[in-house]
Scaffold this active site. Structure first.
Site, mmCIF file in Angstrom:
data_model
loop_
_atom_site.group_PDB
_atom_site.id
_atom_site.type_symbol
_atom_site.label_atom_id
_atom_site.label_comp_id
_atom_site.label_asym_id
_atom_site.label_seq_id
_atom_site.Cartn_x
_atom_site.Cartn_y
_atom_site.Cartn_z
ATOM 1 C CB SER A 88 138.450 115.759 49.923
ATOM 2 O OG SER A 88 138.402 114.310 49.666
ATOM 3 C CG HIS A 112 130.797 127.398 46.010
ATOM 4 N ND1 HIS A 112 130.106 128.653 46.497
ATOM 5 C CD2 HIS A 112 131.779 127.329 46.774
ATOM 6 C CE1 HIS A 112 130.852 129.176 47.620
ATOM 7 N NE2 HIS A 112 131.890 128.517 47.779
ATOM 8 C CG ASP A 152 139.447 128.026 45.054
ATOM 9 O OD1 ASP A 152 138.475 128.337 44.278
ATOM 10 O OD2 ASP A 152 139.976 128.964 45.929
#
Length: 377
Positions: free
Chosen positions: A344, A238, A181
């Site tokens: 980050s 992911h 995200d």
């Protein structure tokens, strides 16, 4: 024995003891004199104390001024004294004065403190206030979470990596999907072996990834996608594709902020920050996925390399050698790779055919599993 009569007569012959009677005016005058003497004593003491305090204040003042002058001179000297990196390479990015000013701030220490606090257990009665306040401040979407109850998250670290409902993050059938995200900072073709992270600012691929074997094929070009994770975003990352990671490279470094508003002011920032680089291959050749640390985001976890330790105290961080570990980690799209302990940046660098068409643009919000390409891969 002397007769009583003689005793009385002898007593009568003794001189009388005179008793001086002090009149009231004299007593009042004496009291006034004593009072004046006391006032003079106290006044003298106050003068002495005042002089001592004034002297002390003057000493503190001059000490403060001297400290500021010496400290300022030392800092200016630090900024303009050639660093060992400049001596070796006069065009090294560290020669930029803005970088040197920025690097002088204690970001690493602050990040270690924040990282330690994030792992501390929060009392149950306080979780709603702290975690709830954080969620409201950064607009965290708790309706996407498997467990929306703040009281069930023992620490900030647990909250940052809250599990999401599978229905809220369907994995696209596209060959390349978003790994996290976040927000698209930059994407596109890598020109002249340089990665552009914001418009007008780039860095060399080999300085960021290290020594990598890029097979040269006329039918393939090198591409990159840079995704910024804000504090309110889901912090796990992911797999963006079906690929195999065969090397985990840990590059120690600094923990500078990677906020988009700052990236354009500090050249080569991604090359300065601590990062974990996973290098491998996919169906079109080379594939790399890098997790870049930042201020308050020194903790990076990679599930395939449990011995990895980031955000720790080191001597001369810039001089620490990179550590490389050979791994064999096959991934499928959407599979969890690791996590940050706040927000980050994720950087993807990969080879693909020149026919690739991206389905994103800079500034687009992303959810992990969302398609990054429309066609041509």
């Amino acid at each position: 024995m002397m007769p009583l009569f003689n005793v009385l007569r002898s007593a009568r012959m003794l001189p009388a003891v005179s008793k001086k009677v002090v009149s009231p005016p004299m007593m009042l005058r004496s009291v006034r004199e004593l009072t004046n003497q006391s006032k003079n004593v106290y006044a003298t003491k106050e003068v002495i104390i005042g002089a001592s305090q004034k002297k002390k204040r003057s000493w503190v003042k001059w000490l403060s001024v001297s400290t500021l002058i010496i400290g300022g001179a030392s800092y200016v000297g630090y900024l303009f004294t050639p660093d060992w990196r400049e001596i070796v390479d006069s065009k090294h990015y560290y020669s930029n004065w803005k970088i040197r000013v920025y690097l002088s701030l204690p970001f690493n220490t602050a990040s270690r403190v924040i990282g330690g606090l994030a792992n501390q257990e929060i009392p149950v009665w306080l979780r709603e206030h702290l975690l709830g306040g954080f969620a409201r401040m950064y607009d965290c979407r708790m309706d996407d979470c498997v467990d929306p109850d703040f009281k069930n998250y023992p620490s900030f670290a647990a909250f940052f990596n809250r599990k999401l409902k599978e229905s809220t993050r369907p994995i696209s059938a596209s060959p390349l999907v978003s790994p996290a995200d976040g927000t698209v900072l930059h994407f596109g073709k890598v020109e002249d072996n340089k990665i552009e992270y914001v418009k007008g600012h780039d860095y060399d691929v080999d300085k960021f990834l290290g020594d990598v074997d890029l097979p040269q094929k006329d039918e393939l070009d090198l591409y990159q996608v840079v995704i910024y994770l804000a504090p309110g975003d889901y912090h796990a990352f992911h797999s963006p594709a079906r690929w195999v990671a065969n090397q985990c490279r840990h590059v120690p470094g600094l923990l500078l902020s990677v906020r988009p508003t700052l990236l354009s002011h500090v050249p080569h920032l991604f090359c300065l920050n601590e990062r974990v680089v996973l290098n491998g291959s996919w169906r079109h050749g080379f594939f790399s996925m890098s997790a870049v640390a930042a201020t308050n985001v020194g903790d990076i976890v990679v599930d395939a390399e449990p011995s990895l330790r980031t955000n720790i105290v080191r001597r001369k961080t810039q001089k620490i050698m990179n550590t490389e570990t050979e791994i064999h980690a096959p991934y499928v799209s959407g599979e969890r790779v690791g996590e940050f302990r706040l927000g980050s940046t994720i950087v993807l660098v990969f080879q693909a055919p020149p026919t690739i068409k991206f389905a994103i643009k800079a500034g687009d919000p992303l959810r992990y599993g969302q398609s990054l390409v429309a066609d041509g891969v």
